[in-house]
Design an enzyme around this catalytic site. Sequence first.
Site, PDB file in Angstrom:
ATOM      1  N   GLY A 120      29.107  22.619  49.695  1.00  0.00           N
ATOM      2  CA  GLY A 120      29.921  22.044  48.631  1.00  0.00           C
ATOM      3  C   GLY A 120      31.320  22.607  48.715  1.00  0.00           C
ATOM      4  CD  GLN A 128      35.378  26.307  46.748  1.00  0.00           C
ATOM      5  OE1 GLN A 128      34.682  25.290  46.680  1.00  0.00           O
ATOM      6  NE2 GLN A 128      34.986  27.391  47.389  1.00  0.00           N
ATOM      7  CB  CYS A 156      31.645  31.357  46.686  1.00  0.00           C
ATOM      8  SG  CYS A 156      33.003  30.287  46.192  1.00  0.00           S
ATOM      9  CG  LEU A 157      32.710  27.653  51.682  1.00  0.00           C
ATOM     10  CD1 LEU A 157      33.080  26.195  51.896  1.00  0.00           C
ATOM     11  CD2 LEU A 157      32.294  28.305  52.994  1.00  0.00           C
ATOM     12  CG  HIS A 204      28.579  27.335  43.636  1.00  0.00           C
ATOM     13  ND1 HIS A 204      28.266  28.618  44.004  1.00  0.00           N
ATOM     14  CD2 HIS A 204      29.824  27.095  44.127  1.00  0.00           C
ATOM     15  CE1 HIS A 204      29.290  29.138  44.676  1.00  0.00           C
ATOM     16  NE2 HIS A 204      30.236  28.231  44.777  1.00  0.00           N
ATOM     17  CD  GLU A 205      30.681  23.255  45.177  1.00  0.00           C
ATOM     18  OE1 GLU A 205      31.917  23.276  45.010  1.00  0.00           O
ATOM     19  OE2 GLU A 205      30.086  24.056  45.928  1.00  0.00           O
ATOM     20  CG  HIS A 258      34.255  26.317  42.542  1.00  0.00           C
ATOM     21  ND1 HIS A 258      34.983  27.464  42.701  1.00  0.00           N
ATOM     22  CD2 HIS A 258      33.254  26.382  43.458  1.00  0.00           C
ATOM     23  CE1 HIS A 258      34.443  28.197  43.677  1.00  0.00           C
ATOM     24  NE2 HIS A 258      33.396  27.564  44.143  1.00  0.00           N
TER      25      HIS A 258
HETATM   26 ZN    ZN Z   1      32.132  28.255  45.613  1.00  0.00          ZN
END
Ligand code: ZN
Length: 195
Positions: free
Chosen positions: A48, A53, A110-111, A152-153, A156
Amino acid sequence: MILKIVQLGAEVLRQPARPLTPEEIQSLEIQRLIADMCDTMRDAPGVGLAAPQVGLSLQLAVIEDPEHYHQELNPQQLAERGHRPVPLHVLINPRIVARSEPLPCFFEGCLSFSGFSALVPRSQKVTVEFLDEYAHEHRIEAEGWYARILQHEIDHLHGNLYIDHMQARTLMTLENYKRYWKDIPVSEIQRRLGK
Ligand code: ZN
């Protein structure tokens, strides 16, 4: 085009993102951004990616959890986590309208906090309303890992990160997760590290 993924400390990750209008969604600019976010998510790779991000405070995320990402997990781990492949889709202005108690805990990463992982409790089931890339309305009921990705998304898009909900004593480098913990049951990890 591969976009730069911003890391923890970038203020945009902590700001509530703004919703998109149907006209904006259909604009060339947003359609291009969606394509670039898909490329960036696949390149990372991740399951995701949310617009904050890549530095944009917009309520837009892409999700894809293909089957080959799960090859490292054994059948029991797949079942526990409720893994099922999720085809690529776009999430715009999403709202969680119903959720179960946040109970199952699994390691999440998480990226935008790359190289780390921690146990995070999440609801097993969520109902989400959102628009797709054509500004069409959808309502989905998701469970298991897909429900976790959605939470999670969507976090964000409200300036929240998994570290806000994690069991802090389980935070570790991905390297050490793979080295020491990946095959150990969650309950034992919690017992050994403390909650
Ligand atoms: Zn993340």
